[in-house]
Scaffold this motif. Structure first.
Motif, PDB file in Angstrom:
ATOM      1  N   ARG A   1       0.412   5.487   0.076  1.00 55.12           N
ATOM      2  CA  ARG A   1      -0.523   6.600   0.271  1.00 55.12           C
ATOM      3  C   ARG A   1       0.252   7.915   0.239  1.00 55.12           C
ATOM      4  O   ARG A   1       1.179   8.103   1.025  1.00 55.12           O
ATOM      5  CB  ARG A   1      -1.251   6.485   1.623  1.00 55.12           C
TER       6      ARG A   1
ATOM      7  N   ALA B   1      -3.935   3.244   5.278  1.00 54.57           N
ATOM      8  CA  ALA B   1      -3.362   2.111   4.537  1.00 54.57           C
ATOM      9  C   ALA B   1      -3.565   0.811   5.294  1.00 54.57           C
ATOM     10  O   ALA B   1      -3.895  -0.235   4.702  1.00 54.57           O
ATOM     11  CB  ALA B   1      -1.879   2.363   4.283  1.00 54.57           C
TER      12      ALA B   1
ATOM     13  N   ALA C   1       0.835  -1.203   0.000  1.00 54.89           N
ATOM     14  CA  ALA C   1       0.000   0.000   0.000  1.00 54.89           C
ATOM     15  C   ALA C   1       0.866   1.248   0.000  1.00 54.89           C
ATOM     16  O   ALA C   1       1.811   1.356   0.796  1.00 54.89           O
ATOM     17  CB  ALA C   1      -0.921   0.004   1.213  1.00 54.89           C
TER      18      ALA C   1
END
Length: 242
Positions: free
Chosen positions: A174, A205, A172
């Motif tokens: 962000r 996340a 992830a």
């Protein structure tokens, strides 16, 4: 000057990630400015974080110059690559030279990447931030770009063997909106706001991450407060106090 090394290195990394079948969830990459200087600031949980932070800037067609400890530049393999990609060596005993180097790059319109925790967080929670990123942004007159990574620690982190198996690991990324660094505000105050914003991005996340501690036989990569078996921040600090 033409970038002869950085783009092929990015291409190699992307190929490796395809081979590993990593599952990327990237949000906010549109917040990376397409031109002009900025200080990209991220949490630090893996030896590969600079690669993933750099990937977040690619939709904007930007290359990030990272500040990294000098020992990385002395390594016979990574050293020549780091220098060719114009990353910035940081000698912790004489940090002003690296600071001046980064300031010059920012003023010439580069994006500089900083890990303000200065070292990998073994608890996978945010450590205290050093104020250098805020001071750089203030002095160069550029924004701070907050970013959070999650899942990268499952590939390669401090105290664990590398896992480059084809395990479809989710990653992830962000990126938050740029934050102004007002020269009139104290750098410590800006740093606190920056850390709080990265904490928000990190929690977002983590909430969206598709793998839960209960899904894993050994959730070593999950912070203790989220039900994992990673050391608490106090335990991680104690590991290095002996």
């Amino acid at each position: 000057m033409a970038e002869l090394v950085y783009p092929p290195v990015i291409g190699t990394a992307r190929t490796m990630f395809k081979v590993l079948d990593l599952r990327f969830d990237a949000q906010g990459t549109e917040n990376v400015p397409r031109r002009g200087g900025a200080v990209l600031v991220s949490n630090h949980i893996s030896y590969l974080d600079f690669v993933f932070c750099g990937m977040a800037a690619r939709p904007a067609k930007r290359l990030v110059r990272f500040m990294a400890k000098e020992s990385v530049f002395r390594h016979k393999i990574s050293g020549p690559l780091m220098r060719a990609m114009k990353h910035i060596p940081v000698d912790r005993a004489a940090g002003m030279e690296a600071y001046k180097h980064a300031l010059k790059a920012l003023r010439s319109g580069e994006i500089i990447g900083v890990f303000p925790e200065a070292t990998i967080s073994e608890s996978f929670t945010l450590k205290n931030f050093k104020s250098g990123a805020a001071r750089l942004a203030q002095e160069a007159g550029v924004p701070l770009l907050p970013m959070a990574l999650w899942g990268t620690q499952r590939l390669w982190t401090k105290g664990r063997k590398r896992d480059f198996g084809r395990h479809h690991i989710p990653i992830a990324l962000r990126v938050g909106e740029p934050m102004a660094a007002d020269p009139a505000e104290h750098a410590d105050s800006i740093t606190e706001r920056l850390r709080a914003r990265i904490q928000e991005l990190l929690e977002a996340a983590q909430r969206a991450y598709p793998v839960r501690p209960k899904d894993s036989d050994d959730p070593w990569w999950v912070p203790a407060h989220l039900g994992g078996t990673a050391p608490t921040p106090a335990e991680a600090k104690a590991l290095h106090s002996h």
